[in-house]
Design an enzyme around this catalytic site. Structure first.
Site, mmCIF file in Angstrom:
data_model
loop_
_atom_site.group_PDB
_atom_site.id
_atom_site.type_symbol
_atom_site.label_atom_id
_atom_site.label_comp_id
_atom_site.label_asym_id
_atom_site.label_seq_id
_atom_site.Cartn_x
_atom_site.Cartn_y
_atom_site.Cartn_z
ATOM 1 N N PHE A 184 -4.169 11.689 -14.568
ATOM 2 C CA PHE A 184 -4.193 11.412 -13.131
ATOM 3 C C PHE A 184 -4.691 12.658 -12.423
ATOM 4 C CE2 PHE A 184 -2.577 8.229 -10.128
ATOM 5 C CZ PHE A 184 -2.468 7.131 -10.950
ATOM 6 N N GLN B 222 -2.347 11.802 3.918
ATOM 7 C CA GLN B 222 -3.334 11.717 2.839
ATOM 8 C C GLN B 222 -4.238 10.491 2.931
ATOM 9 O OE1 GLN B 222 -2.129 10.725 -1.501
ATOM 10 N NE2 GLN B 222 -2.763 12.854 -1.534
ATOM 11 N N HIS C 135 -6.554 8.375 0.577
ATOM 12 C CA HIS C 135 -6.852 8.162 -0.841
ATOM 13 C C HIS C 135 -8.345 7.893 -0.960
ATOM 14 C CE1 HIS C 135 -6.842 6.430 -4.833
ATOM 15 N NE2 HIS C 135 -5.558 6.701 -4.972
ATOM 16 N N LEU D 280 -5.939 -0.518 -2.098
ATOM 17 C CA LEU D 280 -6.037 0.608 -3.011
ATOM 18 C C LEU D 280 -6.598 0.230 -4.381
ATOM 19 C CD1 LEU D 280 -5.122 3.624 -2.900
ATOM 20 C CD2 LEU D 280 -3.432 2.914 -4.569
ATOM 21 N N GLU E 264 -5.892 5.482 -8.786
ATOM 22 C CA GLU E 264 -6.510 6.643 -9.409
ATOM 23 C C GLU E 264 -6.502 6.489 -10.936
ATOM 24 O OE1 GLU E 264 -5.532 10.280 -7.205
ATOM 25 O OE2 GLU E 264 -4.924 11.056 -9.150
ATOM 26 N N ARG F 226 -6.683 14.556 -4.349
ATOM 27 C CA ARG F 226 -7.213 13.490 -3.483
ATOM 28 C C ARG F 226 -7.905 14.004 -2.232
ATOM 29 N NH1 ARG F 226 -2.155 9.325 -4.213
ATOM 30 N NH2 ARG F 226 -2.783 8.698 -6.307
ATOM 31 N N HIS G 272 -3.347 6.597 3.280
ATOM 32 C CA HIS G 272 -2.525 6.210 2.142
ATOM 33 C C HIS G 272 -1.094 6.720 2.173
ATOM 34 C CE1 HIS G 272 -1.693 4.983 -1.919
ATOM 35 N NE2 HIS G 272 -1.507 6.218 -2.340
ATOM 36 N N ARG H 256 -0.343 15.348 -1.504
ATOM 37 C CA ARG H 256 0.446 14.898 -2.652
ATOM 38 C C ARG H 256 -0.440 14.579 -3.848
ATOM 39 N NH1 ARG H 256 1.619 9.931 -4.861
ATOM 40 N NH2 ARG H 256 0.955 8.669 -3.088
HETATM 41 C C1 LIG Z 1 -1.086 0.388 -2.878
HETATM 42 C C2 LIG Z 1 -0.283 1.599 -3.197
HETATM 43 C C3 LIG Z 1 -0.272 2.124 -4.485
HETATM 44 C C4 LIG Z 1 0.480 3.251 -4.800
HETATM 45 N N1 LIG Z 1 0.474 3.738 -6.087
HETATM 46 C C5 LIG Z 1 1.264 4.801 -6.407
HETATM 47 C C6 LIG Z 1 1.366 5.278 -7.757
HETATM 48 O O1 LIG Z 1 0.783 4.732 -8.677
HETATM 49 N N2 LIG Z 1 2.147 6.345 -8.002
HETATM 50 C C7 LIG Z 1 2.858 6.969 -7.013
HETATM 51 O O2 LIG Z 1 3.567 7.933 -7.302
HETATM 52 N N3 LIG Z 1 2.793 6.527 -5.740
HETATM 53 C C8 LIG Z 1 2.024 5.457 -5.419
HETATM 54 N N4 LIG Z 1 1.968 5.010 -4.111
HETATM 55 C C9 LIG Z 1 2.856 5.606 -3.110
HETATM 56 C C10 LIG Z 1 4.256 5.068 -3.301
HETATM 57 O O3 LIG Z 1 4.215 3.765 -3.793
HETATM 58 C C11 LIG Z 1 5.039 5.054 -1.991
HETATM 59 O O4 LIG Z 1 4.980 6.311 -1.394
HETATM 60 C C12 LIG Z 1 6.488 4.717 -2.285
HETATM 61 O O5 LIG Z 1 6.581 3.510 -2.998
HETATM 62 C C13 LIG Z 1 7.334 4.636 -1.035
HETATM 63 O O6 LIG Z 1 8.613 4.228 -1.432
HETATM 64 P P1 LIG Z 1 9.828 4.235 -0.445
HETATM 65 O O7 LIG Z 1 11.023 3.818 -1.241
HETATM 66 O O8 LIG Z 1 9.889 5.508 0.280
HETATM 67 O O9 LIG Z 1 9.460 3.102 0.624
HETATM 68 P P2 LIG Z 1 8.908 1.609 0.465
HETATM 69 O O10 LIG Z 1 8.802 1.172 -0.933
HETATM 70 O O11 LIG Z 1 7.719 1.510 1.335
HETATM 71 O O12 LIG Z 1 10.082 0.763 1.101
HETATM 72 C C14 LIG Z 1 10.426 0.868 2.470
HETATM 73 C C15 LIG Z 1 11.674 0.043 2.676
HETATM 74 O O13 LIG Z 1 12.163 0.285 3.977
HETATM 75 C C16 LIG Z 1 12.506 -0.929 4.597
HETATM 76 N N5 LIG Z 1 12.392 -0.719 6.037
HETATM 77 C C17 LIG Z 1 11.398 -0.095 6.730
HETATM 78 N N6 LIG Z 1 11.669 -0.098 8.038
HETATM 79 C C18 LIG Z 1 12.861 -0.712 8.185
HETATM 80 C C19 LIG Z 1 13.674 -1.032 9.299
HETATM 81 N N7 LIG Z 1 13.320 -0.715 10.537
HETATM 82 N N8 LIG Z 1 14.837 -1.708 9.076
HETATM 83 C C20 LIG Z 1 15.216 -2.056 7.809
HETATM 84 N N9 LIG Z 1 14.469 -1.778 6.735
HETATM 85 C C21 LIG Z 1 13.316 -1.118 6.917
HETATM 86 C C22 LIG Z 1 11.546 -1.948 4.021
HETATM 87 O O14 LIG Z 1 12.086 -3.251 4.109
HETATM 88 C C23 LIG Z 1 11.449 -1.459 2.569
HETATM 89 O O15 LIG Z 1 12.492 -2.011 1.809
HETATM 90 C C24 LIG Z 1 1.228 3.877 -3.786
HETATM 91 C C25 LIG Z 1 1.230 3.354 -2.492
HETATM 92 C C26 LIG Z 1 0.468 2.246 -2.189
HETATM 93 C C27 LIG Z 1 0.475 1.741 -0.772
#
Ligand SMILES: Cc1cc2nc3c(=O)[nH]c(=O)nc-3n(C[C@H](O)[C@H](O)[C@H](O)COP(=O)(O)OP(=O)(O)OC[C@H]3O[C@@H](n4cnc5c(N)ncnc54)[C@H](O)[C@@H]3O)c2cc1C
Length: 593
Positions: free
Chosen positions: A116, A236, A238, A248, A251, A282, A363, A405
């Site tokens: 990666f 960031q 991507h 997306l 990578e 990135r 991203h 990141r």
């Molecule tokens: C398409 C894509 C691919 C990616 N691929 C990778 C990868 O391969 N490797 C890597 O390391 N990272 C990757 N990332 C980044 C990574 O996935 C995210 O940064 C990470 O999953 C975020 O996780 P989180 O638990 O912080 O929030 P999220 O998984 O975004 O969850 C947010 C949560 O908050 C809740 N929420 C939000 N606002 C409220 C509110 N007001 N009230 C109640 N609930 C709320 C939502 O319901 C949800 O459950 C990727 C991101 C994307 C978009």
């Protein structure tokens, strides 16, 4: 208002929220509130992998992972946090494996790993296989696995509860207010510790890889409560969003050998990062693509380039690099199954036979709610803890990603710091006394929601949102300059004024009033966008994801420090403060890839 009481409350059910919930629930009575059904969280869209120096396929060390993280973050990373990330990643991945996560395997049955961007063997500078993965559905598998574990541990779930307010009493976090989306009822939750895990805010920009729900709610709520947001200027892009949607393309495609090609048929990354080429970090690759597009090197003069994963192309370059490995159609269909599916569904392109059209896409938020290494929210440059408040995952800023990141490091961040926040929040809740809710808890937000639901002005939330997204894309994007950002701040302030005085929505009902809730989310986006543009305007250097045309160099003498932006107590003005970066083994050097 219905009332509930839990010792520990987790807001958000993505990877960070579920990991925190799992560990908090082993210590205290815990509930998770999520505006989405948990397994629909954006973590489920993470494709490529989770980084950990297991060394299953070649030599690797956590110290190398920590250094890559610091270098990738352009030295703005707090190095104590990077050490924790890299060291605890190993154990966290094994913990996930023991929870039943179906990782891909090597022929000997070990967890399989792929390359990666920015992850290297520090001795040779060459890419190292560090990303553990379950095909290209790693995030999906993490989310499902953690959700099952939370159910097993009797975590209480309030699904489709949209949190709209954070309540502090005497500087201590003590509750939240949520709208039950299905009924429109307001609920007041009283708690001893509250962990925000609400994810990112890609929806500030026009082209983004992020889901519609990523509107920065948690970060906006802590900001409104008077707490700072850290390093918001670092956002960031991507390099490989599918053209034109911005979806997306992982990578992992380049990790498996895919190459970027411009309109002249050249593999242009050789020019920008001679050593690791397409696998540079990135920010470097996104800038290279933007420069190629500006130079008129798009495909047929259009605003995209190609990401070429066709076996004939990949194998030619692998042979040129002296590697014995070759790929074929079966390899692509199995190791990058989701990518194939997405390219076929959303762009009508078959990546086995055609190159994919790509462009940089908004991203990931490096900045967010400032925390210490246990996920505790902090309120100032002296790292004063806000009792009872925690944040983890993308909405938080530990700061482990600094100015940029590395791929796979977000999933590591979720599990490593989600676990730390959950443990601390659980222990704290067990030991602490209840802080009473103020008598007027929830009154202010009730009035604001009523205002939104009855708003009958001429400005629709979706037109305002589109305007904001265009301004952020054009003026606070891959490249930035003073004039543009000043204009962006002014434009955003005007939009905030319109949001307050001229908004109009159509749905006056209570049940599933997404019209009202999307308007509320727009308010959060506008706050976060303004802080981003304002923090960026004042950082007069280029570092990581913050690239200025008027200050092209990194300036360690004046700017090796974190930005803290908070709302003035008596007005809507933003106050800026700064705090030093935690240094360690690595002194800033020029980044060469
Ligand atoms: C398409 C894509 C691919 C990616 N691929 C990778 C990868 O391969 N490797 C890597 O390391 N990272 C990757 N990332 C980044 C990574 O996935 C995210 O940064 C990470 O999953 C975020 O996780 P989180 O638990 O912080 O929030 P999220 O998984 O975004 O969850 C947010 C949560 O908050 C809740 N929420 C939000 N606002 C409220 C509110 N007001 N009230 C109640 N609930 C709320 C939502 O319901 C949800 O459950 C990727 C991101 C994307 C978009």
């Amino acid at each position: 208002m219905k009332q509930h009481q839990y010792e520990a409350l987790i807001v958000g059910a993505g990877g960070a929220g579920l990991m925190a919930a799992l560990h908090a629930s082993q210590r205290a009575k815990t509930a998770v509130l999520s505006k989405l059904y948990p397994t629909r969280s954006h973590t489920g869209a993470a494709l490529g992998g989770i980084g950990a120096a297991l060394g299953n396929l070649e030599e690797d060390k956590w110290e190398w992972h920590a250094f890559d993280t610091v270098k990738g973050g352009d030295y703005l990373v707090d190095q104590d946090a990077a050490d924790i990330l890299a060291k605890e990643a190993i154990d966290a991945v094994i913990e996930l494996e023991h929870f039943g996560l179906p990782f891909d395997r090597t022929p000997e049955g070990k967890i399989s790993q792929r390359r990666f961007g920015g992850h290297t063997n520090n001795d040779t500078g060459k890419p190292v296989r560090r990303a553990c993965h379950a095909a290209d559905r790693t995030g999906h598998m993490i989310l499902q696995t953690l959700y099952q574990q939370c159910i097993k541990n009797n975590v209480a779930f309030f699904d489709e509860f949209h949190v709209v307010d954070l309540i502090l009493n005497n500087g201590k976090a003590c509750g939240v207010v949520a709208v039950q989306i299905g009924t429109g009822e307001l609920h007041l939750f009283h708690a001893k510790s509250i962990v925000f895990a609400t994810g990112g805010w890609g929806k500030c920009w026009e082209t983004t890889s992020n889901a519609h729900s990523l509107t920065g709610d948690g970060s906006a709520l802590t900001y409104r409560a008077g707490l700072p947001l850290e390093d918001m200027e670092f956002y960031q892009f991507h390099p490989t969003g599918l053209y034109p949607t911005g979806f997306l393309i992982t990578e992992g495609v380049r990790g498996e050998g895919g190459v970027l090609i411009n309109g002249k048929g050249q593999r242009f990354m050789e020019k920008y990062a001679p050593k690791i080429k397409d696998l540079a970090s990135r920010d470097v690759v996104s800038r290279a693509i933007t420069l190629e597009l500006r130079a008129g090197n798009g495909i047929n003069g259009k605003r995209y380039l190609y990401l070429d994963l066709r076996p004939e192309t990949v194998n030619r370059y692998l042979a040129e690099a002296g590697e014995s490995r070759r790929i074929d159609a079966h390899f692509i269909e199995t190791k990058l199954a989701e990518t194939c599916d997405q390219a076929r569904t959303y762009a009508g392109i078959d990546p086995v036979h055609e190159p994919m059209p790509i462009q940089p896409t908004a991203h990931y938020a490096m900045g967010g709610i400032p925390t210490n290494n246990d996920g505790q929210g902090i309120s100032d440059a002296q790292n004063t803890v806000v009792p009872g408040l925690y944040a983890a995952g993308e909405c938080a800023c530990v700061s482990v990603h600094g100015a940029n990141r590395l791929g796979t490091n977000s999933l590591v961040d979720l599990v490593v710091f989600g676990r730390r926040a959950g443990k601390h929040a659980g222990d704290y809740a067990k030991g602490a006394d209840w802080t009473p809710l103020p008598a007027d808890a929830g009154k202010h937000i009730e009035a604001e929601l009523n205002r939104l639901r009855n708003a009958n002005g001429k400005v629709k939330p979706y037109t305002l949102r589109q305007k904001m997204q265009q301004v952020m894309m054009d003026k606070v994007g891959v490249f930035r300059n003073e004039a543009d950002m000043k204009q962006a701040v002014e434009d955003l302030r005007e939009m905030k004024r319109q949001f307050k005085t001229e908004l109009g929505i159509d749905d006056r009902g209570l049940k599933f009033n997404t019209d009202m809730l999307e308007a509320w989310e727009l308010g959060a986006l506008l706050d976060v966008a303004e802080v981003t543009a304002y923090s960026a305007l004042h950082r007069t250097e280029s570092r990581g994801g913050h690239a200025r045309e008027d200050y092209e160099k990194r300036d360690d003498v004046n700017w090796l420090k974190h930005t803290l932006a908070s709302k003035s107590a008596d007005s809507d003005e933003i106050k800026l403060d700064y705090k030093p970066v935690v240094m360690g083994r690595h002194q800033p050097k020029e980044r060469v890839y």
